[in-house]
Enzyme design. Structure first.
Site, PDB file in Angstrom:
ATOM      1  CG  ASP A 170      -0.195  11.362   2.513  1.00  0.00           C
ATOM      2  OD1 ASP A 170      -1.204  10.822   2.067  1.00  0.00           O
ATOM      3  OD2 ASP A 170      -0.165  11.963   3.598  1.00  0.00           O
ATOM      4  CD1 TRP A 204      -0.869   2.353   2.279  1.00  0.00           C
ATOM      5  CD2 TRP A 204      -2.783   1.814   1.236  1.00  0.00           C
ATOM      6  NE1 TRP A 204      -1.722   3.428   2.395  1.00  0.00           N
ATOM      7  CE2 TRP A 204      -2.904   3.119   1.763  1.00  0.00           C
ATOM      8  CE3 TRP A 204      -3.859   1.257   0.542  1.00  0.00           C
ATOM      9  CZ2 TRP A 204      -4.067   3.891   1.622  1.00  0.00           C
ATOM     10  CZ3 TRP A 204      -5.011   2.032   0.409  1.00  0.00           C
ATOM     11  CH2 TRP A 204      -5.113   3.326   0.941  1.00  0.00           C
ATOM     12  NE  ARG A 231      -3.078  14.029  10.059  1.00  0.00           N
ATOM     13  CZ  ARG A 231      -4.120  14.192  10.869  1.00  0.00           C
ATOM     14  NH1 ARG A 231      -3.964  14.230  12.183  1.00  0.00           N
ATOM     15  NH2 ARG A 231      -5.340  14.330  10.375  1.00  0.00           N
ATOM     16  CG  ASP A 232       0.670  15.390   7.450  1.00  0.00           C
ATOM     17  OD1 ASP A 232       1.087  14.318   7.913  1.00  0.00           O
ATOM     18  OD2 ASP A 232      -0.534  15.592   7.178  1.00  0.00           O
ATOM     19  CD  GLU A 262      -5.169  14.482   6.752  1.00  0.00           C
ATOM     20  OE1 GLU A 262      -5.073  13.692   7.705  1.00  0.00           O
ATOM     21  OE2 GLU A 262      -5.535  14.125   5.625  1.00  0.00           O
ATOM     22  CD  GLN A 267       2.763   8.314   5.594  1.00  0.00           C
ATOM     23  OE1 GLN A 267       1.951   8.050   6.452  1.00  0.00           O
ATOM     24  NE2 GLN A 267       4.060   8.439   5.871  1.00  0.00           N
ATOM     25  CD1 TRP A 270      -7.087  10.612   3.095  1.00  0.00           C
ATOM     26  CD2 TRP A 270      -7.003   8.386   3.256  1.00  0.00           C
ATOM     27  NE1 TRP A 270      -5.803  10.261   3.419  1.00  0.00           N
ATOM     28  CE2 TRP A 270      -5.725   8.905   3.527  1.00  0.00           C
ATOM     29  CE3 TRP A 270      -7.193   7.005   3.281  1.00  0.00           C
ATOM     30  CZ2 TRP A 270      -4.638   8.088   3.830  1.00  0.00           C
ATOM     31  CZ3 TRP A 270      -6.107   6.194   3.588  1.00  0.00           C
ATOM     32  CH2 TRP A 270      -4.854   6.739   3.863  1.00  0.00           C
ATOM     33  CG  PHE A 330       1.166   9.402  10.336  1.00  0.00           C
ATOM     34  CD1 PHE A 330       1.261   8.015  10.302  1.00  0.00           C
ATOM     35  CD2 PHE A 330      -0.045   9.965  10.735  1.00  0.00           C
ATOM     36  CE1 PHE A 330       0.179   7.203  10.645  1.00  0.00           C
ATOM     37  CE2 PHE A 330      -1.141   9.171  11.086  1.00  0.00           C
ATOM     38  CZ  PHE A 330      -1.032   7.796  11.046  1.00  0.00           C
TER      39      PHE A 330
HETATM   40  C1  FRU Z   1      -2.969  12.279   4.594  1.00  0.00           C
HETATM   41  C2  FRU Z   1      -2.583  11.587   5.879  1.00  0.00           C
HETATM   42  C3  FRU Z   1      -1.585  12.425   6.635  1.00  0.00           C
HETATM   43  C4  FRU Z   1      -0.859  11.418   7.464  1.00  0.00           C
HETATM   44  C5  FRU Z   1      -0.839  10.198   6.556  1.00  0.00           C
HETATM   45  C6  FRU Z   1      -0.975   8.887   7.266  1.00  0.00           C
HETATM   46  O1  FRU Z   1      -3.327  11.447   3.562  1.00  0.00           O
HETATM   47  O2  FRU Z   1      -3.733  11.322   6.640  1.00  0.00           O
HETATM   48  O3  FRU Z   1      -2.145  13.480   7.364  1.00  0.00           O
HETATM   49  O4  FRU Z   1       0.421  11.847   7.805  1.00  0.00           O
HETATM   50  O5  FRU Z   1      -1.902  10.359   5.648  1.00  0.00           O
HETATM   51  O6  FRU Z   1      -0.706   7.818   6.414  1.00  0.00           O
END
Ligand code: FRU
Length: 496
Positions: A39, A36, A167-168, A223, A55, A306, A98
């Protein structure tokens, strides 16, 4: 020292990638090595190569404990896999590494900055994910997590900001050699905001300011932010969750937002002058950009979303690919996107049909394929009334097709992937407004086996969709219920 968790992931990916044949993947889009992908992470240029991390859950073709996958490229179109770069193997990132970003350090090493996730047991019996910002430093293949991780945590948050939605980080180096990063955050009002942090060396970080607040205008939590200068303006990209629709500009659920404006670096404040969607199709989210050595701002996004995740069956060995690299520019105050110019070097077998007038449905000699670059100009036929509808159907055989249709009276352009192999009850159509001021609609459609990216009017809008039909579904037809004149130019895109 590589951990046992990372060693296992590296061993697993090497063994299981062998089960995926080259022609079961896209040719010039980066797809996951195995399992899988979501991002793009750490998109950067380092030691003469483009690096893309992502990811990654190698063990299944669905989301799971996040690792960072890794690939390098000379031209952003051909990718070579490197061993997975990060695994969730420390006390502070046990439940996932993440999204994050990368930058080169003055001593020649590469610094990765990512979000460490740790599930925390709550008094009410539930678990929440504590999110902190962490660092790993390496040589382009192997990375060592910093002993003083996390480098940004709860104590560095402004008042009211959640420690569960933080995050991110997207890091960049300023001209004076110091560093900045922007991070997605959830303030007390439950919506989103972008926080700005600064650092003298990339290791020690200080909160600077709330760069920009959503105030519940565009969805809730924001995000994957990115902030950069482009054509004399500043651009803030972010991917909001839980959006409400607004006309045909913003749709329900997850989306990608572009704000264009000014950035006061002294104060750490962004001022919005314009907002728009980044991709009007279905499958696009969480993009990252880089500046190429020759000064182009190039963006790559996750070619899924998503809320509309076009999941494949569990037997499929891979799920998830990136979008095309897209060059960004600002025109008339809007963000425009063009396919990376190097894609033109892959063009061959040119077929041209100029000024073809027709009504009803037609096919054209030599116009077909699943790895193609197709240019269309569509206008009302000479002296004729405006047509009601024009449609191009591609990736087509008796059973399947993906389509793009345009209704000039309403200026509505619609992409439809209902017959594109999806077995999920999810959104399969999306509409946007397309400007035909010059009475002509200009489309460039790029197919790479499992995806279509449609660039409208020289990049004023882009629509991306994935499609999982058999590759023999490679027909293309044109339809109109009035009378139109079209120019069609088709190139095959060479594998190597
Ligand atoms: C966005 C997200 C990010 C996070 C990651 C987790 O697609 O939700 O905010 O870091 O994916 O896989």
């Amino acid at each position: 020292m590589t951990s046992q968790t990372l060693r296992e992931a590296r061993k697993y990916e090497e063994a299981s990638e062998k089960f995926i044949k080259k022609d079961e993947r896209p040719d010039f889009h980066l797809s996951v090595r195995t399992g899988w992908l979501n991002d793009p992470n750490g998109f950067s240029y380092y030691k003469g190569k483009y690096h893309m991390f992502y990811q990654y859950h190698p063990y299944e073709s669905k989301w799971g404990p996040m690792h960072w996958g890794h690939a390098i490229s000379d031209d952003l179109l051909h990718w070579e896999y490197l061993p997975a770069a990060l695994a969730p193997d420390e006390a502070y990132d046990r439940d996932g590494c993440f999204s994050g970003s990368a930058v080169a350090l003055p001593d020649g090493r590469q610094l990765l900055m990512y979000t460490g996730v740790l599930k925390e047991h709550q008094a009410n019996g539930t678990y929440c994910e504590v999110q902190t910002q962490c660092i790993a430093v390496g040589d382009g293949t192997d990375y060592e997590k910093y002993v003083q991780n996390p480098v940004i945590s709860e104590k560095d948050l402004p008042e009211g900001a959640s420690r569960f939605d933080f995050r991110d980080p997207k890091i960049w180096q300023k001209e004076d050699g110091t560093y900045c990063c922007v991070i997605g955050s959830r303030p007390a009002d439950g919506s989103g905001q972008i926080l700005l942090y600064t650092s003298p060396d990339g290791f020690e970080w200080k909160f600077k300011n709330i760069l920009f607040s959503n105030n519940n205008r565009f969805g809730k939590m924001w995000e994957c932010p990115d902030l950069f200068k482009l054509d004399g303006k500043w651009v803030l990209l972010t991917s909001p969750q839980d959006m409400l629709p607004k006309g045909l500009e913003y749709h329900n659920g997850n989306g990608t937002l572009c704000l264009i404006g000014e950035f006061d670096e002294e104060k750490g404040v962004f001022k919005e002058e314009h907002n728009q969607t980044v991709d009007y199709g279905i499958d696009f989210y969480a993009p990252q950009t880089i500046l190429t050595p020759d000064g182009r701002r190039v963006m790559i996004g996750w070619m899924q979303n998503w809320d509309t995740c076009n999941m494949r069956s569990a037997e499929e060995k891979w799920f998830g690919q990136m979008s095309l690299p897209r060059e960004l520019f600002i025109k008339n105050g809007r963000l425009y996107q063009k396919p990376l110019k190097e894609l033109e070097q892959k063009r061959c077998n040119k077929v041209v049909h100029k000024n073809r007038t027709f009504s009803g449905e037609i096919t054209l000699e030599g116009i077909k394929g699943r790895r193609i670059d197709l240019e269309l100009n569509i206008r009302p036929a000479n002296g004729q009334n405006l047509y009601q509808k024009f449609a191009v159907r591609f990736a087509k055989n008796d059973k399947y097709h993906t389509s793009l249709s345009f209704r000039p009276w309403e200026s509505v352009l619609k992409v439809d992937r209902k017959f594109s192999g999806s077995r999920r009850a999810i959104i399969h159509q999306r509409r946007c407004l397309a400007d035909t001021r010059d009475k002509e609609l200009k489309l460039r459609i790029i197919l790479d086996r499992f995806s279509a990216e449609i660039f409208v009017n020289d990049g004023e809008q882009v629509l991306s969709v994935t499609m999982y039909t058999e590759q023999a579904a490679d027909g293309i037809s044109f339809f109109t219920d009035g009378s139109v004149e079209i120019d069609v130019v088709k190139y095959d895109l060479l594998a190597n």
